[in-house]
Enzyme design. Sequence first.
Site, PDB file in Angstrom:
ATOM      1  N   LYS A  35       0.074  20.081  -3.612  1.00  0.00           N
ATOM      2  CA  LYS A  35      -1.123  19.694  -3.000  1.00  0.00           C
ATOM      3  C   LYS A  35      -1.894  20.448  -1.861  1.00  0.00           C
ATOM      4  O   LYS A  35      -3.034  20.917  -2.180  1.00  0.00           O
ATOM      5  CB  LYS A  35      -0.824  18.363  -2.345  1.00  0.00           C
ATOM      6  CG  LYS A  35      -2.373  17.370  -1.940  1.00  0.00           C
ATOM      7  CD  LYS A  35      -2.164  15.906  -1.671  1.00  0.00           C
ATOM      8  CE  LYS A  35      -2.162  14.799  -2.780  1.00  0.00           C
ATOM      9  NZ  LYS A  35      -1.860  13.781  -2.502  1.00  0.00           N
ATOM     10  N   GLY A 254      -7.448  -4.551  -9.389  1.00  0.00           N
ATOM     11  CA  GLY A 254      -6.346  -3.450  -9.565  1.00  0.00           C
ATOM     12  C   GLY A 254      -6.445  -2.563  -8.305  1.00  0.00           C
ATOM     13  O   GLY A 254      -7.017  -2.822  -7.346  1.00  0.00           O
ATOM     14  N   CYS A 257      -4.614  -0.968  -3.561  1.00  0.00           N
ATOM     15  CA  CYS A 257      -4.631  -1.794  -2.351  1.00  0.00           C
ATOM     16  C   CYS A 257      -4.406  -3.208  -2.620  1.00  0.00           C
ATOM     17  O   CYS A 257      -3.811  -3.862  -2.024  1.00  0.00           O
ATOM     18  CB  CYS A 257      -6.033  -1.542  -1.439  1.00  0.00           C
ATOM     19  SG  CYS A 257      -5.905   0.191  -0.720  1.00  0.00           S
ATOM     20  N   LYS A 260      -1.325  -4.663  -3.988  1.00  0.00           N
ATOM     21  CA  LYS A 260       0.013  -4.460  -2.824  1.00  0.00           C
ATOM     22  C   LYS A 260      -0.094  -5.372  -1.669  1.00  0.00           C
ATOM     23  O   LYS A 260       0.772  -5.798  -1.268  1.00  0.00           O
ATOM     24  CB  LYS A 260       0.211  -3.000  -2.748  1.00  0.00           C
ATOM     25  CG  LYS A 260      -0.432  -2.366  -1.644  1.00  0.00           C
ATOM     26  CD  LYS A 260       0.072  -0.874  -1.443  1.00  0.00           C
ATOM     27  CE  LYS A 260      -0.831   0.171  -0.376  1.00  0.00           C
ATOM     28  NZ  LYS A 260      -0.893  -0.557   0.777  1.00  0.00           N
TER      29      LYS A 260
HETATM   30  C1  UDX Z   1      -2.683   5.406   1.808  1.00  0.00           C
HETATM   31  C2  UDX Z   1      -1.906   3.874   1.827  1.00  0.00           C
HETATM   32  O1  UDX Z   1      -1.503   3.988   0.339  1.00  0.00           O
HETATM   33  C3  UDX Z   1      -2.866   2.574   1.878  1.00  0.00           C
HETATM   34  O2  UDX Z   1      -1.903   1.830   1.909  1.00  0.00           O
HETATM   35  C4  UDX Z   1      -3.651   2.917   3.289  1.00  0.00           C
HETATM   36  O3  UDX Z   1      -4.541   1.832   3.204  1.00  0.00           O
HETATM   37  C5  UDX Z   1      -4.481   4.263   3.321  1.00  0.00           C
HETATM   38  O4  UDX Z   1      -3.635   5.367   3.026  1.00  0.00           O
HETATM   39  P1  UDX Z   1      -3.890   6.514  -0.213  1.00  0.00           P
HETATM   40  O5  UDX Z   1      -4.729   7.427   0.750  1.00  0.00           O
HETATM   41  O6  UDX Z   1      -4.680   6.255  -1.429  1.00  0.00           O
HETATM   42  O7  UDX Z   1      -3.498   5.287   0.636  1.00  0.00           O
HETATM   43  O8  UDX Z   1      -2.477   7.258  -0.337  1.00  0.00           O
HETATM   44  P2  UDX Z   1      -1.981   8.440  -1.275  1.00  0.00           P
HETATM   45  O9  UDX Z   1      -3.115   8.851  -2.117  1.00  0.00           O
HETATM   46  O10 UDX Z   1      -0.795   8.111  -2.061  1.00  0.00           O
HETATM   47  O11 UDX Z   1      -1.685   9.513  -0.301  1.00  0.00           O
HETATM   48  C6  UDX Z   1      -0.546   9.493   0.576  1.00  0.00           C
HETATM   49  C7  UDX Z   1      -0.329  11.041   0.942  1.00  0.00           C
HETATM   50  O12 UDX Z   1       0.752  11.303   2.281  1.00  0.00           O
HETATM   51  C8  UDX Z   1       0.385  11.830  -0.231  1.00  0.00           C
HETATM   52  O13 UDX Z   1      -0.330  12.868  -0.379  1.00  0.00           O
HETATM   53  C9  UDX Z   1       1.660  12.207   0.119  1.00  0.00           C
HETATM   54  O14 UDX Z   1       1.970  13.302  -0.251  1.00  0.00           O
HETATM   55  C10 UDX Z   1       1.524  12.078   1.401  1.00  0.00           C
HETATM   56  N1  UDX Z   1       2.582  11.859   2.576  1.00  0.00           N
HETATM   57  C11 UDX Z   1       3.263  10.919   2.261  1.00  0.00           C
HETATM   58  C12 UDX Z   1       3.167  12.974   3.366  1.00  0.00           C
HETATM   59  O15 UDX Z   1       2.535  13.856   3.558  1.00  0.00           O
HETATM   60  N2  UDX Z   1       4.323  12.729   4.189  1.00  0.00           N
HETATM   61  C13 UDX Z   1       5.054  11.484   4.022  1.00  0.00           C
HETATM   62  O16 UDX Z   1       5.957  11.624   4.569  1.00  0.00           O
HETATM   63  C14 UDX Z   1       4.644  10.668   3.055  1.00  0.00           C
HETATM   64  C1  UDX Z   2     -10.571  -1.744  -1.739  1.00  0.00           C
HETATM   65  C2  UDX Z   2     -11.429  -2.546  -0.625  1.00  0.00           C
HETATM   66  O1  UDX Z   2     -12.707  -2.975  -1.348  1.00  0.00           O
HETATM   67  C3  UDX Z   2     -11.413  -1.597   0.256  1.00  0.00           C
HETATM   68  O2  UDX Z   2     -12.304  -2.011   1.318  1.00  0.00           O
HETATM   69  C4  UDX Z   2     -10.233  -1.246   0.875  1.00  0.00           C
HETATM   70  O3  UDX Z   2     -10.166  -0.333   2.059  1.00  0.00           O
HETATM   71  C5  UDX Z   2      -9.320  -0.623  -0.426  1.00  0.00           C
HETATM   72  O4  UDX Z   2      -9.182  -1.515  -1.286  1.00  0.00           O
HETATM   73  P1  UDX Z   2     -10.797  -0.174  -3.935  1.00  0.00           P
HETATM   74  O5  UDX Z   2      -9.440  -0.733  -4.202  1.00  0.00           O
HETATM   75  O6  UDX Z   2     -11.229   1.109  -3.876  1.00  0.00           O
HETATM   76  O7  UDX Z   2     -11.184  -0.873  -2.333  1.00  0.00           O
HETATM   77  O8  UDX Z   2     -11.649  -1.047  -4.847  1.00  0.00           O
HETATM   78  P2  UDX Z   2     -12.582  -2.141  -5.010  1.00  0.00           P
HETATM   79  O9  UDX Z   2     -14.193  -1.631  -5.158  1.00  0.00           O
HETATM   80  O10 UDX Z   2     -12.474  -3.096  -3.897  1.00  0.00           O
HETATM   81  O11 UDX Z   2     -12.384  -2.930  -6.393  1.00  0.00           O
HETATM   82  C6  UDX Z   2     -10.710  -3.268  -6.489  1.00  0.00           C
HETATM   83  C7  UDX Z   2     -10.503  -4.113  -7.969  1.00  0.00           C
HETATM   84  O12 UDX Z   2     -11.307  -5.103  -7.851  1.00  0.00           O
HETATM   85  C8  UDX Z   2     -11.226  -3.148  -8.979  1.00  0.00           C
HETATM   86  O13 UDX Z   2     -10.095  -3.132  -9.930  1.00  0.00           O
HETATM   87  C9  UDX Z   2     -12.334  -3.882  -9.345  1.00  0.00           C
HETATM   88  O14 UDX Z   2     -12.572  -3.665 -10.681  1.00  0.00           O
HETATM   89  C10 UDX Z   2     -12.014  -5.331  -9.049  1.00  0.00           C
HETATM   90  N1  UDX Z   2     -13.352  -6.123  -8.763  1.00  0.00           N
HETATM   91  C11 UDX Z   2     -14.204  -5.708  -7.673  1.00  0.00           C
HETATM   92  C12 UDX Z   2     -13.706  -7.131  -9.668  1.00  0.00           C
HETATM   93  O15 UDX Z   2     -12.802  -7.396 -10.782  1.00  0.00           O
HETATM   94  N2  UDX Z   2     -14.834  -7.820  -9.485  1.00  0.00           N
HETATM   95  C13 UDX Z   2     -15.638  -7.614  -8.285  1.00  0.00           C
HETATM   96  O16 UDX Z   2     -16.596  -8.445  -8.078  1.00  0.00           O
HETATM   97  C14 UDX Z   2     -15.330  -6.468  -7.596  1.00  0.00           C
END
Ligand code: UDX
Ligand code: UDX
Length: 424
Positions: A35, A254, A257, A260
């Site tokens: 990455k 799905g 976020c 989980k």
């Molecule tokens: C993350 C969390 O999953 C979420 O719960 C929180 O709300 C916001 O940050 P996201 O950015 O989507 O969300 O995670 P991800 O895309 O999995 O990125 C995590 C990164 O951290 C990865 O690139 C991974 O390689 C890195 N990482 C993880 C480190 O560099 N060091 C570590 O020890 C573990």
């Molecule tokens: C979510 C939160 O919105 C954001 O604030 C937080 O920081 C991270 O989690 P994200 O997971 O990127 O963001 O997606 P979001 O746009 O919230 O949609 C989540 C899921 O809900 C998707 O699968 C979407 O299809 C579904 N969804 C959303 C519905 O089924 N109906 C709706 O009206 C809105």
Amino acid sequence: MNVCIIGAGYVGLTTAAVLAKLGHTVHCIDENEQKIAALQRGEIPIYEPRLAELFTDHQSRLFSHHDGQKHIQEADVIFICVGTPPDVKGKPDVSYVNRAIDMLIPHVSDHQTLVMKSTVPIGTNERIYERLKNEGKHVRVVSNPEFLREGSAVYDSFHPDRIVIGLRDDDDRSLSVMQTLYAGIHAPYVVTSLSGAEMIKYAANAFLATKISFINEMARLCDTYGVDVVDVAKGIGLDGRIGPHFLQAGIGYGGSCFPKDVTALIQMAYEQMVRPYMLEATKAVNDTQINWYVQKMKRTLGELAGRRIAVLGIAFKPNTDDIRESPAVLLINKLHAHGADVIAHDPKATLPHDVAVKQAKTIDEAVKKADALIVATDWDAYKQLNWEEVKRMMNGNAVIDGRNSLPREAIMNAGLHYIGVGRR
Ligand code: UDX
Ligand code: UDX
């Protein structure tokens, strides 16, 4: 300011780009060497609208490293944005967070501010503060949860509804540090305790997920009455106390976020001996919503075995390539398990390797000779299809609207059979 970001994922990279645009110098650190190598070549390892442009426009202030020791020492503010995936029981796994803290401890010093952006269980930041103090490091710890949505992460970061800052009572410096850091972003500040900020993050996601499960349950009820859930969402959403957002019924929520975080909050409630009735229900509706669509398809097509079904959409939502906890992938697996001959398509996302289903390169390839078509992710490309053309290419005529986002009249006028849950 000099900023360090540990974890270059969706949240880490977006935060880095936004802070660079605000004028700060930002060093991203990630344990994933591929990455970092990609970032150093100027390639952004995720699909997120506007992110690549920001990295290009501000590359003079944006740097990526595998080993960031020096940059951690020189930083004014250090962000933690590593993953907190669920463990087998659904509890948030904070081992990545702890590993990041392990890596930081030898290099941090008292004048620095450590900002947690990862979603962590209640009490985590207090524990981190105590641990640092026990190591003789009087670093200020701030909880600053993010609320960005994938697919609109950059926009959401520049236009947040609020900025939540969790602090210790004895910390009279960090709020002004954060206000300086975010100078240029206009939003109300919610200042609370470290645990208060952690709870706000979980409660916000749990409430949004509950709103989605509520409208999905209404869609099921509407289905039995021949009422249109889209009208219901409109009719209740105009009430300012309810609001129109997150009332789009479909195959369920799905992503990395909602699933989980709802499960994590349920587990935390059990630990605290509080019965989470509402959260359990939110999860139960979401875990069974897809079955309603599969049952509808069986009622329409009869046995699914051997039927050719085109599933349009693989990502958990449009405008992202993220397939984590994607309802579309769950649907594809369920149809495959019913013996259907499934072919999937998505403009950006790729099927996981363990899903033994063909992925079409074009929409036409997916639709051709299909007995039925279901839109599982509401990309604009699918909403704007030429339905006469689709009719000509398909063998069957069943079009299932898995996200209540398709032009029903146009589909029916093309001689196709429009099917939805809770659609009159
Ligand atoms: C993350 C969390 O999953 C979420 O719960 C929180 O709300 C916001 O940050 P996201 O950015 O989507 O969300 O995670 P991800 O895309 O999995 O990125 C995590 C990164 O951290 C990865 O690139 C991974 O390689 C890195 N990482 C993880 C480190 O560099 N060091 C570590 O020890 C573990
Ligand atoms: C979510 C939160 O919105 C954001 O604030 C937080 O920081 C991270 O989690 P994200 O997971 O990127 O963001 O997606 P979001 O746009 O919230 O949609 C989540 C899921 O809900 C998707 O699968 C979407 O299809 C579904 N969804 C959303 C519905 O089924 N109906 C709706 O009206 C809105």
